[in-house]
Design an enzyme around this catalytic site. Structure first.
Site, mmCIF file in Angstrom:
data_model
loop_
_atom_site.group_PDB
_atom_site.id
_atom_site.type_symbol
_atom_site.label_atom_id
_atom_site.label_comp_id
_atom_site.label_asym_id
_atom_site.label_seq_id
_atom_site.Cartn_x
_atom_site.Cartn_y
_atom_site.Cartn_z
ATOM 1 N N MET A 328 0.850 -1.193 0.000
ATOM 2 C CA MET A 328 0.000 0.000 0.000
ATOM 3 C C MET A 328 0.883 1.240 0.000
ATOM 4 O O MET A 328 1.798 1.358 0.812
ATOM 5 C CB MET A 328 -0.927 -0.012 1.225
ATOM 6 C CG MET A 328 -1.770 1.237 1.379
ATOM 7 S SD MET A 328 -2.882 1.483 -0.028
ATOM 8 C CE MET A 328 -3.049 3.259 0.007
ATOM 9 N N ASN A 330 0.896 4.332 0.988
ATOM 10 C CA ASN A 330 0.764 5.458 1.917
ATOM 11 C C ASN A 330 1.938 6.429 1.714
ATOM 12 O O ASN A 330 3.092 6.020 1.676
ATOM 13 C CB ASN A 330 0.784 4.952 3.363
ATOM 14 C CG ASN A 330 -0.079 3.734 3.561
ATOM 15 O OD1 ASN A 330 -1.281 3.757 3.374
ATOM 16 N ND2 ASN A 330 0.560 2.627 3.933
ATOM 17 N N HIS A 362 6.151 -0.331 -8.177
ATOM 18 C CA HIS A 362 4.727 0.024 -8.252
ATOM 19 C C HIS A 362 4.368 1.049 -7.185
ATOM 20 O O HIS A 362 3.766 2.093 -7.479
ATOM 21 C CB HIS A 362 3.901 -1.255 -8.066
ATOM 22 C CG HIS A 362 2.419 -1.060 -8.161
ATOM 23 N ND1 HIS A 362 1.697 -1.409 -9.270
ATOM 24 C CD2 HIS A 362 1.511 -0.563 -7.277
ATOM 25 C CE1 HIS A 362 0.422 -1.132 -9.081
ATOM 26 N NE2 HIS A 362 0.283 -0.624 -7.864
ATOM 27 N N GLU A 363 4.733 0.765 -5.945
ATOM 28 C CA GLU A 363 4.309 1.641 -4.843
ATOM 29 C C GLU A 363 5.010 2.994 -4.887
ATOM 30 O O GLU A 363 4.405 4.021 -4.555
ATOM 31 C CB GLU A 363 4.552 0.957 -3.493
ATOM 32 C CG GLU A 363 3.867 -0.390 -3.331
ATOM 33 C CD GLU A 363 2.378 -0.366 -3.644
ATOM 34 O OE1 GLU A 363 1.736 0.685 -3.430
ATOM 35 O OE2 GLU A 363 1.866 -1.381 -4.122
ATOM 36 N N GLU A 385 -3.978 2.808 -10.565
ATOM 37 C CA GLU A 385 -3.443 1.447 -10.539
ATOM 38 C C GLU A 385 -2.941 0.989 -11.907
ATOM 39 O O GLU A 385 -1.941 0.277 -12.006
ATOM 40 C CB GLU A 385 -4.497 0.489 -9.995
ATOM 41 C CG GLU A 385 -4.913 0.773 -8.559
ATOM 42 C CD GLU A 385 -3.750 0.766 -7.563
ATOM 43 O OE1 GLU A 385 -2.642 0.298 -7.919
ATOM 44 O OE2 GLU A 385 -3.946 1.245 -6.442
#
EC number: 3.4.11.-
Length: 927
Positions: A328, A330, A362-363, A385
């Site tokens: 995730m 954040n 990706h993150e 995404e």
């Protein structure tokens, strides 16, 4: 957020077992979904139902009123790691736009103790009531008089639970190096779970700044989005510390994060001065070094690519023991599953390293695309995404050019998206989302993999220079703000001068994709191509009068130079004719070189025949050999060609050297093997697989050779694994020997072989290994190793052991997020395993549904459990079960599974006899 791939929780595995909407259901996940179950008789109805009829029934929903909105959240939280509760104090600076006597906020699973409002320069007004609308996850604070226009401070004291559902503010279990069980307090807020940690305006467009303080045990690490600016003893308890963090940039609530637990870290600094830390479980700091290396390379790459600096002073990457998604994003504090971040230099396999590199890429891309500029509403989730799922490959290709990662993209994302999007029960990339319960359904392969694929196509259509120029303009224009899909198209259109919005709306606003039908005629030195498009459906081509059209970028290459595009056109009509000049009659013509355009291709027989030598002599590029085979396999499932023709084509790959091409072949043969497990000639397809894979298996051998690299390790594991699964006796015997030596400590297996071969084969052969493997699982210190053993257990086919494995899946020995992959593994292992897993899911539905609380893991569980059936009546059974056992977050998944079961059954009825006859003829001695 990155979902773990549907078939695994950890590094990408081969997609061998499940017949699914993606045939082999590979990656990112991971993370896969929601809907009203349809009658089986309507599954093959016209695909033009796409935007309405296949959508779930929508619950009434109204977004938050705009009369009061936040400017800054002052938030202090005090978690209790023993009783699993937390206390919170919120002091939010808000602006009242319109006089009102109530404030409506999002709130779920939180009890408000007191609330008041202090107008700027005025006296405090206590709230007189709290009206919870639990179904809509809202609370209305009522005040005795109207709050007047202007600024003020909203004060709320509240309490909540550190839940065990892996969402909101929750507890995560871990063991200390001494073996003591303890709990961390961690967060997962995307999509709509910040409201479980504090009352807030939990919509992506309602941005504010955050001043966060955490009151924590003094021997625990406390982290949040920003750097620590103050740390002092708590005045009422000297065993506690109050940790204060710097003010965040303006941001959405779903990107807020905090973690309290015991961690070690490794630290580095990017070339542009950003402090990077990777937090690991205590005593495992070394396992964070690979991710640190990737992150330190990745930040400058994105800084350069976007030409926009990373805006925070630090970024932390942290491994969380209990974590539903893959990772995730954040802002400034990225959370990961342990298997998506930690690499043991001695015990992690090559696929794990690749997986970690992709997830980190990706993150970190989201720090710009999603965090700096955020979608206005969840309808535009795909933009976040899809873009991150595309650029992660660009980043990994930069960091690790030897991974040949773009060829792997075609197998892992592109074909997966095509397979899902061919279903009548797919959905457009852009989905109108209302009620929060509808958001989870769009965290699927359409938003991620189709989104990434159409952005890859768009990038190719525009060119890298103009694409980067448009991206830079978009990020600058909308930084710290919200944007919609059309805003990106406008920026790219201005940068490129091409009709981006017109082209891309056909790909994002309507479901599905075209099949490009191609024929040719030689006229002197010219080749005339006749090209047409129609909607491709998994049940066969769409032949209705109202067939949708796409704006299709078409590229063409020839045998003269397979790596060079000879011609580009934009197909904006149902059909067209193209002339290629100065081409000899003996040269082949290939549509879609690089397999970039998001469509299937059906060549005329003569054109296809001309391309086959390019497979045998490898003059076709690997990505095009893969694409050609995958297209034909998909056409066979749709009943447009015979499956026998695909088997004949597969035999042409006997000289194939490329890992990803073999991976896709393996996937499709796994699908066929699973389909034919419903027949009495399953062994014949296993023999075909053994014959196809034996030459490359003999060439590779078991030992790594000097000069081999990353892809050789992946190929060896894939091929030997496939041979063993197909019952190749020499491979099984060698696997058993090596496993025995490994257990006895004589010769420790390399991680690449250990991960997918030897333990698996030994278990298949030696049923007495179950207690030993369960013990190995308990003793394993690395989550990657536990996941390996779980996959072994999931793949067991012995009927007398399957129930023990399923019971183990729900035990405390298996992380909650990994239960799904164990049950799914059982379902994919054999015909008996499929039935047993489905029965187990039904028998334990209440516990499973409660465990995952309607998140995407419940969708994945359903998909893996039932997608492999191939009998009409099973579609009716699945439909009936979920009519009486509601799973709102998985409605579309159930629809897709019912459709897949019927497609499998139709495929089996149509082609089983011909496949059987072909396989028998192969074995027959020559006359």
């Amino acid at each position: 957020m990155l979902n773990t791939p549907p078939c695994f929780s950890g590094p990408p595995l081969q997609r061998d077992d499940a017949i699914s909407s993606s045939y082999c259901a590979p990656t990112h996940d991971f993370r896969t979904i929601k809907f009203r179950v349809i009658h089986s008789s309507t599954v093959f109805a016209s695909a033009t139902r796409q935007n309405t009829d296949t959508m779930p029934e929508r619950r009434p929903f109204v977004r938050l009123p705009t009369d009061v909105y936040p400017v800054n959240y002052g938030l202090c939280l005090k978690p209790d790691l023993i009783d699993f509760t937390f206390e919170g104090k919120l002091e939010a600076i808000v602006k009242v736009n319109l006089a009102t006597n109530q404030i409506v906020m999002n709130c779920a699973d939180i009890d408000i103790i007191t609330a008041s409002f202090v107008p700027e320069g005025g006296e405090e007004i206590n709230a007189t009531g709290f009206n919870y609308q639990n179904e809509d996850e809202k609370v209305t604070l009522s005040f005795p008089s109207a709050l007047q226009k202007g600024s003020g401070t909203l004060k709320i004291d509240f309490v909540g639970e550190l839940n065990d559902k892996m969402k909101g503010f929750y507890r995560s279990k871990y063991a200390t190096p001494a073996g003591e069980i303890r709990y961390a307090a961690v967060t997962q807020f995307e999509a709509t779970d910040a409201r479980r940690a504090f009352p807030c305006w939990d919509e992506p467009a309602i941005k504010a700044t955050f001043d966060i303080s955490l009151i924590v045990p003094k021997d625990r690490v406390a982290l949040s989005n920003m750097n620590v600016i103050d740390r002092k003893p708590h005045p009422e308890d000297d065993s506690l510390l109050e940790v204060k963090f710097a003010t965040t940039p303006i941001m959405s609530t779903y990107l807020v994060a905090f973690v309290i637990g015991e961690y070690d870290f490794v630290e580095g600094q990017s070339s542009d001065g950003v402090t990077v830390r990777v937090y690991t479980p205590t005593g495992k700091a070394e396992q964070g070094k690979f991710a640190l290396e990737v992150a330190v390379k990745t930040l400058p790459f994105y800084n350069d690519y976007f030409n926009v600096p990373y805006p925070l002073p630090k970024i932390d990457l942290i491994a969380i023991a209990d974590f539903a998604a893959g990772a995730m994003e954040n802002w400034g504090l990225v959370t990961y599953r342990e298997t998506a971040l930690l690499i043991d230099p001695k015990n992690s396999c090559s696929s794990s390293r690749q997986w970690v590199a992709l997830v980190v890429g990706h993150e970190l891309a989201h720090q710009w695309f999603g965090n700096l500029v955020t979608m206005e509403w969840w309808t535009h989730l795909w933009l976040n995404e899809g873009f991150a799922s595309w650029i992660e490959y660009l980043c990994v290709d930069h960091c690790f050019p030897d991974y040949d990662i773009w060829t792997q993209f075609v197998s892992a994302d592109y074909t997966r998206a095509l397979d899902l999007d061919a279903l009548d029960n797919s959905h457009p990339i852009e989905v109108n989302v209302g009620h929060p319960s509808e958001v989870d359904e769009i965290f699927d392969a359409i938003s991620y993999s189709k989104g990434a694929s159409v952005i890859r196509m768009l990038h190719n259509y525009i060119g890298d220079k103009d694409f980067r120029k448009g991206m830079h303009s978009y990020l600058l224009k909308f930084q710290h703000r919200n944007a919609a899909t059309e805003d990106l198209w406008d920026c790219l259109e201005q940068a490129s001068g091409k009709p981006i919005a017109l082209v891309m709306s056909s790909w994002t606003k309507q479901m599905g994709f075209p099949i490009i039908v191609v024929d040719q005629e030689q006229q002197g030195d010219d080749r005339i191509l006749k090209i047409s498009q129609k909607k491709f459906c998994a049940s066969g081509p769409h032949n209705g009068e109202d067939c949708p059209n796409w704006m299709v970028p078409i590229s063409i290459c020839t045998g003269e130079d397979p790596g060079c595009t000879k011609l580009k056109v934009l197909l904006d009509s149902p059909e067209t004719t193209i002339t290629i000049n100065n081409i000899s009659p003996d040269q082949w013509v290939k549509i879609n070189p690089g397999t970039v355009g998001f469509y299937r291709i059906q060549y005329s027989s003569a054109m296809l025949e001309g391309l086959l030598p390019g497979i045998r002599d490898l003059t076709l590029l690997p990505v095009d050999r893969l694409g050609l085979q995958n297209d034909l396999f998909s056409l066979s499932r749709a009943g447009m060609i015979s499956t026998v023709e695909v088997l004949k084509l597969m035999e042409a790959f006997v000289n194939e050297p490329n890992y990803t091409v073999w991976s896709d072949l393996s996937c499709n043969l796994g699908v066929l093997s699973s389909l034919l497990s419903h027949t009495d000639f399953h062994e014949e397809i296993q023999e075909f697989i053994r014959d196809l894979f034996t030459p490359i298996g003999l060439k590779l051998g078991w030992e790594c050779k000097q000069g081999e690299g990353h892809l050789d390790a992946l190929l060896r594991g894939l091929v030997l694994g496939k041979l063993g699964k197909a019952g190749h006796k020499p491979t099984l015997e060698e696997a058993r020997r090596r496993f025995k030596d490994h257990v006895e400590g004589k010769q420790i297996l390399s991680a690449d072989l250990r991960s997918i071969i030897c333990i698996y084969f030994s278990l298949t052969l030696l049923r007495s290994n179950l207690p030993h493997l369960l013990q190995l699982h308990k003793q394993a210190d690395m989550q990657e190793e536990k996941n390996r053993i779980e996959r072994v257990l999931g793949a067991i086919s012995a009927p007398d052991l399957i129930q023990k494995v399923l019971t183990f899946a729900l035990s405390e020995d298996v992380r909650p997020q990994d239960t799904v992959s164990v049950i799914g593994g059982v379902a994919g292992s054999s015909k008996h395993g499929r039935k047993a897993a489905w029965k187990f899911v039904k028998d334990n539905w209440e516990e499973l549904h409660n465990r995952y609380q309607g998140g995407f893991l419940i969708s994945r569980l359903i998909k893996l459990s039932v997608d492999g059936f191939a009998i009409d009546k099973m579609a009716a059974e699945v439909k009936s079960f979920f009519e009486s056992h509601q799973a709102p977050a998985a409605e579309r998944t159930v629809q897709q599974c019912c459709e897949n079961i019927l497609l499998n059954a139709a495929w089996l009825k149509r082609d089983a006899d011909d496949i059987h006859q072909y396989l028998l003829k192969r074995k027959a001695p020559p006359v």
